[in-house]
Design a protein around this motif. Sequence first.
Motif, mmCIF file in Angstrom:
data_model
loop_
_atom_site.group_PDB
_atom_site.id
_atom_site.type_symbol
_atom_site.label_atom_id
_atom_site.label_comp_id
_atom_site.label_asym_id
_atom_site.label_seq_id
_atom_site.Cartn_x
_atom_site.Cartn_y
_atom_site.Cartn_z
ATOM 1 N N LEU A 159 62.640 -8.347 -77.371
ATOM 2 C CA LEU A 159 62.974 -9.165 -78.535
ATOM 3 C C LEU A 159 64.198 -8.631 -79.262
ATOM 4 O O LEU A 159 65.072 -9.403 -79.677
ATOM 5 N N PHE A 160 64.278 -7.324 -79.431
ATOM 6 C CA PHE A 160 65.439 -6.747 -80.126
ATOM 7 C C PHE A 160 66.728 -7.031 -79.354
ATOM 8 O O PHE A 160 67.765 -7.331 -79.962
ATOM 9 N N ALA A 161 66.667 -6.931 -78.035
ATOM 10 C CA ALA A 161 67.851 -7.230 -77.225
ATOM 11 C C ALA A 161 68.216 -8.713 -77.351
ATOM 12 O O ALA A 161 69.404 -9.065 -77.435
ATOM 13 N N LYS A 162 67.213 -9.565 -77.371
ATOM 14 C CA LYS A 162 67.453 -11.007 -77.529
ATOM 15 C C LYS A 162 68.160 -11.295 -78.840
ATOM 16 O O LYS A 162 68.989 -12.214 -78.931
ATOM 17 N N GLN A 163 67.847 -10.496 -79.866
ATOM 18 C CA GLN A 163 68.453 -10.700 -81.182
ATOM 19 C C GLN A 163 69.790 -9.967 -81.329
ATOM 20 O O GLN A 163 70.353 -9.928 -82.412
ATOM 21 N N GLY A 164 70.276 -9.388 -80.231
ATOM 22 C CA GLY A 164 71.629 -8.847 -80.224
ATOM 23 C C GLY A 164 71.759 -7.344 -80.251
ATOM 24 O O GLY A 164 72.876 -6.818 -80.203
ATOM 25 N N ALA A 165 70.647 -6.617 -80.343
ATOM 26 C CA ALA A 165 70.726 -5.153 -80.402
ATOM 27 C C ALA A 165 71.115 -4.563 -79.049
ATOM 28 O O ALA A 165 70.795 -5.119 -77.990
ATOM 29 N N ASP A 166 71.793 -3.437 -79.115
ATOM 30 C CA ASP A 166 72.043 -2.614 -77.932
ATOM 31 C C ASP A 166 70.849 -1.664 -77.838
ATOM 32 O O ASP A 166 70.730 -0.721 -78.620
ATOM 33 N N VAL A 167 69.947 -1.931 -76.894
ATOM 34 C CA VAL A 167 68.645 -1.262 -76.846
ATOM 35 C C VAL A 167 68.677 -0.049 -75.924
ATOM 36 O O VAL A 167 69.097 -0.145 -74.762
ATOM 37 N N HIS A 168 68.214 1.081 -76.448
ATOM 38 C CA HIS A 168 68.077 2.300 -75.665
ATOM 39 C C HIS A 168 66.589 2.643 -75.591
ATOM 40 O O HIS A 168 65.959 2.913 -76.616
ATOM 41 N N ILE A 169 66.058 2.632 -74.382
ATOM 42 C CA ILE A 169 64.632 2.888 -74.164
ATOM 43 C C ILE A 169 64.441 4.329 -73.717
ATOM 44 O O ILE A 169 65.049 4.779 -72.750
ATOM 45 N N ILE A 170 63.599 5.044 -74.452
ATOM 46 C CA ILE A 170 63.260 6.416 -74.086
ATOM 47 C C ILE A 170 61.883 6.416 -73.439
ATOM 48 O O ILE A 170 60.898 5.979 -74.046
ATOM 49 N N GLU A 171 61.810 6.871 -72.201
ATOM 50 C CA GLU A 171 60.555 6.907 -71.436
ATOM 51 C C GLU A 171 60.471 8.208 -70.655
ATOM 52 O O GLU A 171 61.486 8.691 -70.132
ATOM 53 N N LYS A 225 71.730 -6.183 -73.709
ATOM 54 C CA LYS A 225 72.217 -4.830 -73.438
ATOM 55 C C LYS A 225 71.058 -3.843 -73.552
ATOM 56 O O LYS A 225 70.359 -3.810 -74.567
ATOM 57 N N ALA A 226 70.858 -3.053 -72.493
ATOM 58 C CA ALA A 226 69.751 -2.099 -72.491
ATOM 59 C C ALA A 226 70.067 -0.919 -71.598
ATOM 60 O O ALA A 226 70.788 -1.045 -70.600
ATOM 61 N N HIS A 227 69.506 0.235 -71.966
ATOM 62 C CA HIS A 227 69.744 1.482 -71.242
ATOM 63 C C HIS A 227 68.434 2.258 -71.172
ATOM 64 O O HIS A 227 67.590 2.166 -72.061
ATOM 65 N N ILE A 228 68.281 3.054 -70.123
ATOM 66 C CA ILE A 228 67.089 3.872 -69.931
ATOM 67 C C ILE A 228 67.459 5.343 -70.079
ATOM 68 O O ILE A 228 68.472 5.797 -69.535
ATOM 69 N N HIS A 229 66.606 6.077 -70.797
ATOM 70 C CA HIS A 229 66.784 7.522 -70.925
ATOM 71 C C HIS A 229 65.459 8.198 -70.588
ATOM 72 O O HIS A 229 64.463 7.998 -71.280
ATOM 73 N N SER A 230 65.465 8.968 -69.515
ATOM 74 C CA SER A 230 64.265 9.712 -69.124
ATOM 75 C C SER A 230 64.134 10.929 -70.020
ATOM 76 O O SER A 230 65.032 11.776 -70.061
ATOM 77 N N CYS A 231 63.009 11.015 -70.745
ATOM 78 C CA CYS A 231 62.891 12.072 -71.746
ATOM 79 C C CYS A 231 61.429 12.271 -72.109
ATOM 80 O O CYS A 231 60.671 11.311 -72.259
ATOM 81 N N ASP A 232 61.028 13.523 -72.252
ATOM 82 C CA ASP A 232 59.710 13.881 -72.761
ATOM 83 C C ASP A 232 59.839 14.040 -74.272
ATOM 84 O O ASP A 232 60.447 14.996 -74.749
ATOM 85 N N VAL A 233 59.281 13.103 -75.044
ATOM 86 C CA VAL A 233 59.477 13.129 -76.497
ATOM 87 C C VAL A 233 58.878 14.372 -77.148
ATOM 88 O O VAL A 233 59.247 14.729 -78.266
ATOM 89 N N SER A 234 57.954 15.044 -76.456
ATOM 90 C CA SER A 234 57.366 16.259 -77.028
ATOM 91 C C SER A 234 58.280 17.473 -76.883
ATOM 92 O O SER A 234 57.997 18.530 -77.436
ATOM 93 N N ASN A 235 59.384 17.299 -76.155
ATOM 94 C CA ASN A 235 60.345 18.380 -75.937
ATOM 95 C C ASN A 235 61.577 18.133 -76.800
ATOM 96 O O ASN A 235 62.386 17.256 -76.516
#
Length: 254
Positions: free
Chosen positions: A25-37, A56-66
């Motif tokens: 939804l955020f991308a649909k509304q024009g945001a440049d979305v960065h997904i942290i997984e 617009k979307a990007h993937i970032h592999s990341c352990d949020v606890s680190n």
Amino acid sequence: MFSLEGKIAIITGGGSGIGKAISILFAKQGADVHIIELNAGAAEQTVTEIKKNNGKAHIHSCDVSNQNQVLDVFSQIGAVDILVNNAGIAHIGKADTTSEADFDNVFAVNVKGAYNTLFAAIPFLKQSKSPAILNMASIAAVVGIADRFAYSMSKGAIYAMTMSVARDYLEDGIRCNSISPARVHTPFVDGFISKNYAGQEDEIFTKLSKSQPIGRMGKPEEVAALALYLCAEESGFITGNDYPIDGGFIKLNN
């Protein structure tokens, strides 16, 4: 209305369920979305769907606890207008049936993970013209849910952090709110039912659905719509609030 054009949005746990719906939804509304997984592969379908619709979307592999990993990702992105802290894990157990290892794991992902992204994002958010933070809490933060001791603890912490951040960064113009969903129909729910109630899937699904007074589970897209409002400039007068989206669970489940 509710345009996010030109905004950079970072969404943790955006690969499935509520996080996926928010990302799309955020991308649909024009945001440049960065997904942290943690597992970048989990976010590939989300990003593919966004790009198929010219988002617009990007993937970032990341352990949020680190924290070091989180800081590295944020430095790569370089700017933030919207942070959605959605990543989290569930746990079933009471206080005396929750192992120390399980408690620590829930805390590390759900609580420390949110702290790490806040720590990394706030210096960038201070440079934004309309910064917004949205944390995913839960009705478990404010009502007793059976067999959810560690999970409830973690979501109570999310609620408290939301209020603290909202207060501390008023002069920086950073708004911070949280959403507290009741049960939402996601792949996690289907997997939980299949794993724990094999052969009773339909019966348990109906029972869980009816635990909300409205008679059904929520939809990820419904949570995403509320998230959009709270992160868009139309909600510029709102900060330091939690919004239950619960089918009447808190107020009507007597």
